[in-house]
Design an enzyme around this catalytic site. Structure first.
Site, PDB file in Angstrom:
ATOM      1  N   LYS A 191       0.792  -1.240   0.000  1.00  0.00           N
ATOM      2  CA  LYS A 191       0.000   0.000   0.000  1.00  0.00           C
ATOM      3  C   LYS A 191       0.821   1.285   0.000  1.00  0.00           C
ATOM      4  O   LYS A 191       0.481   2.252   0.676  1.00  0.00           O
ATOM      5  CB  LYS A 191      -0.952   0.009   1.208  1.00  0.00           C
ATOM      6  CG  LYS A 191      -1.991  -1.094   1.189  1.00  0.00           C
ATOM      7  CD  LYS A 191      -2.875  -1.077   2.408  1.00  0.00           C
ATOM      8  CE  LYS A 191      -2.175  -1.617   3.621  1.00  0.00           C
ATOM      9  NZ  LYS A 191      -3.094  -2.002   4.706  1.00  0.00           N
ATOM     10  N   ASP A 227      -5.678  -5.873  10.339  1.00  0.00           N
ATOM     11  CA  ASP A 227      -7.024  -5.273  10.357  1.00  0.00           C
ATOM     12  C   ASP A 227      -8.133  -6.277  10.037  1.00  0.00           C
ATOM     13  O   ASP A 227      -9.270  -6.125  10.502  1.00  0.00           O
ATOM     14  CB  ASP A 227      -7.104  -4.055   9.408  1.00  0.00           C
ATOM     15  CG  ASP A 227      -6.596  -4.324   8.007  1.00  0.00           C
ATOM     16  OD1 ASP A 227      -6.100  -5.438   7.734  1.00  0.00           O
ATOM     17  OD2 ASP A 227      -6.668  -3.407   7.159  1.00  0.00           O
TER      18      ASP A 227
HETATM   19  C1  BGC Z   1      -2.000  -5.816   3.552  1.00  0.00           C
HETATM   20  C2  BGC Z   1      -2.872  -6.587   4.522  1.00  0.00           C
HETATM   21  C3  BGC Z   1      -4.061  -5.742   4.949  1.00  0.00           C
HETATM   22  C4  BGC Z   1      -4.790  -5.233   3.718  1.00  0.00           C
HETATM   23  C5  BGC Z   1      -5.986  -4.350   4.077  1.00  0.00           C
HETATM   24  C6  BGC Z   1      -2.834  -5.281   2.397  1.00  0.00           C
HETATM   25  O1  BGC Z   1      -2.045  -4.467   1.580  1.00  0.00           O
HETATM   26  O2  BGC Z   1      -0.971  -6.633   3.046  1.00  0.00           O
HETATM   27  O3  BGC Z   1      -2.134  -6.978   5.658  1.00  0.00           O
HETATM   28  O4  BGC Z   1      -4.917  -6.532   5.725  1.00  0.00           O
HETATM   29  O5  BGC Z   1      -3.914  -4.486   2.912  1.00  0.00           O
HETATM   30  O6  BGC Z   1      -5.622  -3.250   4.819  1.00  0.00           O
END
Ligand code: BGC
Length: 497
Positions: A191, A227
Site C-alpha cells: 500500500k 485489520d
Molecule cells: C495488507 C494486509 C491488509 C490489507 C488491508 C494489504 O495491503 O498486506 O495486511 O490486511 O492491505 O488493509
C-alpha cells in the site's frame, strides 16, 4: 437502473439495452450510428475487464490450491498466499471488560484510540493523525518516532500519561510473520509504504524502542493484529457466527477461523493439550494471490500498466485489481487509452495522463450519480472531469467514463466475491457471518450488492452466509483482541492458584 453485463462467452458484450446509459445515448438521435461505432470500439477495448462465472470458478480452485500451499509445512515458505497464523484462537464471548488503548496503522492515516468495554458495549474516543508521504517512505525509526509522538500527544490530551499503563492492541495492517500474539515481523510493505529497516523486524519491538527513546510514555502491548482479524473480532463481539473478516479498502485481504488440523505448518509449534479451541484465525494475505502467475489469464493490459508504474511491481497483483489504492488508477489508464484512440475527450490525453490523477473516490461519486441522477445531467461527472482539466467534455464522454468506472468496480466486486466464496466453500460451515470493512465496501454505491449477489452464485448450495458491515474493526477489534488476551491470561492465572 442497472447496467447488465452479460457473459456470453463468444461475445461478452456490455448489454446496455433499456439502461439509463442507453436511454441517454438514444437521446442523441441521428448521431446514434457514429456513437454506436464509438461504443462498439469501447466495448471491444474494455471487454477484457468482464470476468465470467466460469473464469471466477477457475480462479477459486486456484486460490484454494494457494491456501493449501500456504498452510503446508513443505510449501509454506514459497507460497504466494502466505496464510499467516494470528495466534488468535477464540473470538470474544461477550464477557470482556475494561479500558484499552489501540493503535491502528495501515494507510495514510494513523489512529490512537481509547476503548472502554463494559456490558457488551464498546465506548471509543479516538484521534486521527496523518502519516505524511515522506514518513511512509523514510526511515523506519522516523516512522515509529512519529507513531510514538502521536501516542504521547493523545495520552497527554486524555490524562493517560501518568496513570497505570493500559493494555494495548496494535493493529498493523501489513503482512507479518507472527511468533505469538505480541511479536510480528513485517514480511514486506504494501500500500505505498516503504520505510527502511522495518522488513524482517518485530514491529512491537520497534514501537517499544521508539517509546523508550522519548522516555515519557510507557506501553503494555498485549496483542498485535492485522485489520482483517480486528474486523472479524469486532463483528464476532456482536454476532457470534462471524468467522471471516474481509477488508476492501486501500488494500484488500481476508482472514478466517481455520481448523488446526489443516494448518500443517503449525503442527510442531502448538501444544494439543493447551485446552484452547482447535481453531486459529488465519490471515490469508490474499492480496498477493497472482504473484506467482496465478492471475495471468485474468490480468489485462491495464492491470499490467498499473502494476509496472507502482512502487512494488509484480507484487500484490490480486490487490491491484480490487482495492481502493488502485481502482481509480485502473480507470484512469483505461480512459487514457480511449482518449488516445480519439474515443473520449475529443482525443485530448493530457489531463488524463498523470499517474494517480483519478482517485477511487471519483469512481464512487460517478457511479452514485449514475444511480441517482434520473435526468442524466451528469453534473457531478462533468465537474469531476472539468476539475481534472479536460476541456469540452460532452455528455457522451460522461456516459463512457461512467461505463468504464462500472466495469472496473464490478470486476473488483466479483473477484472479491470469488475470494470469499472460496473461503466459505473451504470452511463448509452451514451458516457463517462475514464481517466486511474498508472504504471501497463502505462508500462505493453498488459494491456491497454486487459482492453479495456474486457470492450467492458461487458458494456451494448447502451453505448460507450473511455479510455484515464491521463497525471500525481495526480500532474496536484491536481492543477486543487485547481484551480476550487479558481475559484468558486472568483465567489461566486463576486456574494456577
Ligand atoms: C495488507 C494486509 C491488509 C490489507 C488491508 C494489504 O495491503 O498486506 O495486511 O490486511 O492491505 O488493509
Amino acid at each position: 437502473m442497472e447496467i447488465i453485463i452479460e457473459n456470453n462467452h463468444s461475445e461478452r458484450r456490455l448489454r446496455l439495452d433499456n439502461t439509463p446509459l442507453n436511454c441517454a445515448i438514444e437521446k442523441h438521435g441521428r448521431k446514434r450510428s457514429v456513437h454506436q461505432m464509438i461504443r462498439d470500439r469501447i466495448d471491444e477495448i474494455t471487454r477484457s475487464l468482464v470476468v465470467c462465472d466460469e473464469t471466477l470458478r477457475r480462479m477459486m480452485a486456484s486460490l484454494e490450491a494457494a491456501f493449501n500451499k500456504g498452510l503446508a509445512t513443505e510449501t509454506a515458505s514459497s507460497a504466494s498466499v502466505r496464510m499467516l497464523p494470528s495466534y488468535v484462537r477464540s473470538v470474544p464471548n461477550g464477557t470482556e471488560e475494561g479500558d484499552f488503548l489501540a493503535l491502528d496503522l495501515g494507510g495514510t492515516n494513523f489512529r490512537v484510540l481509547l476503548i472502554q468495554i463494559h456490558n457488551r458495549e464498546a465506548k471509543m474516543t479516538s484521534k486521527i493523525f496523518r502519516v505524511p508521504d515522506h514518513v511512509m517512505k523514510g526511515s523506519g525509526e522516523a516512522l515509529f518516532d512519529h507513531i510514538a509522538s502521536c501516542m504521547a500527544q493523545f495520552m497527554e490530551e486524555h490524562g493517560l500519561k501518568n496513570t497505570k499503563c493500559l493494555p494495548l492492541g496494535f493493529t498493523f495492517s501489513f503482512p507479518c510473520k507472527q511468533e505469538g500474539l505480541t511479536k510480528a515481523r513485517l514480511i514486506n510493505w504494501t500500500k505505498g509504504f516503504n520505510a527502511s529497516g522495518v522488513e524482517n523486524e518485530d514491529v512491537v519491538d520497534l514501537l517499544r524502542r521508539a517509546c523508550h527513546r522519548r522516555g515519557d510514555i510507557d506501553i503494555d502491548v498485549v496483542a498485535v493484529l492485522n485489520d482483517t482479524t480486528g474486523t472479524l473480532m469486532a463483528c464476532a463481539f456482536k454476532e457470534n457466527s462471524c468467522q471471516v473478516g474481509v477488508i476492501v479498502g486501500t488494500g484488500t485481504n481476508a482472514c478466517y477461523m481455520e481448523k488446526l488440523t489443516r494448518c500443517g505448518k503449525l503442527e510442531t509449534e502448538l501444544d494439543p493439550t493447551d485446552g484452547l479451541p482447535d481453531e486459529m484465525c488465519i490471515n490469508t494475505e490474499w492480496g498477493a494471490f497472482g504473484d506467482h502467475g496465478e492471475m495471468e489469464s485474468l490480468r489485462t493490459e491495464f492491470d499490467v500498466e498499473v502494476d509496472q508504474a507502482s512502487i512494488n511491481p509484480g507484487r500484490q497483483l490480486f490487490e491491484k485489481m480490487i482495492s481502493g489504492m488502485y481502482l481509480g488508477e485502473i480507470v484512469r489508464v483505461v480512459l487514457a487509452r480511449l482518449a488516445r484512440e480519439g474515443l473520449l475527450f475529443g482525443g485530448d490525453t493530457d489531463a488524463i495522463s498523470k499517474k494517480g490523477g483519478f482517485p477511487t473516490k471519483y469512481v464512487s461519486e460517478i457511479e452514485s450519480e449514475l444511480l441517482e441522477d434520473e435526468e442524466r445531467t451528469f453534473s457531478k461527472t462533468f465537474q469531476i472531469l472539468e476539475d481534472l482539466g479536460i476541456e469540452g467534455v460532452s455528455q457522451l464522454d460522461c456516459i463512457h467514463v461512467a461505463t468504464v468506472c462500472t466495469l472496473v468496480s464490478t470486476r473488483a466486486a466479483h473477484l472479491t466475491a470469488a475470494g470469499i466464496a472460496a473461503i466459505l466453500n473451504r470452511m463448509q460451515k452451514p451458516y457463517v457471518t462475514v464481517g466486511v470493512d474498508g472504504s471501497v465496501y463502505r462508500f462505493h454505491p453498488t459494491f456491497p450488492r454486487l459482492l453479495d449477489e456474486k457470492i450467492d452464485q458461487l458458494i456451494d448450495g448447502n451453505l448460507e452466509y450473511q455479510l455484515m458491515l464491521s463497525e471500525d474493526g481495526s480500532g474496536r477489534g484491536a481492543a477486543l483482541v487485547a481484551a480476550v488476551a487479558t481475559r484468558m491470561k486472568n483465567e489461566r492465572s486463576q486456574l494456577a492458584k
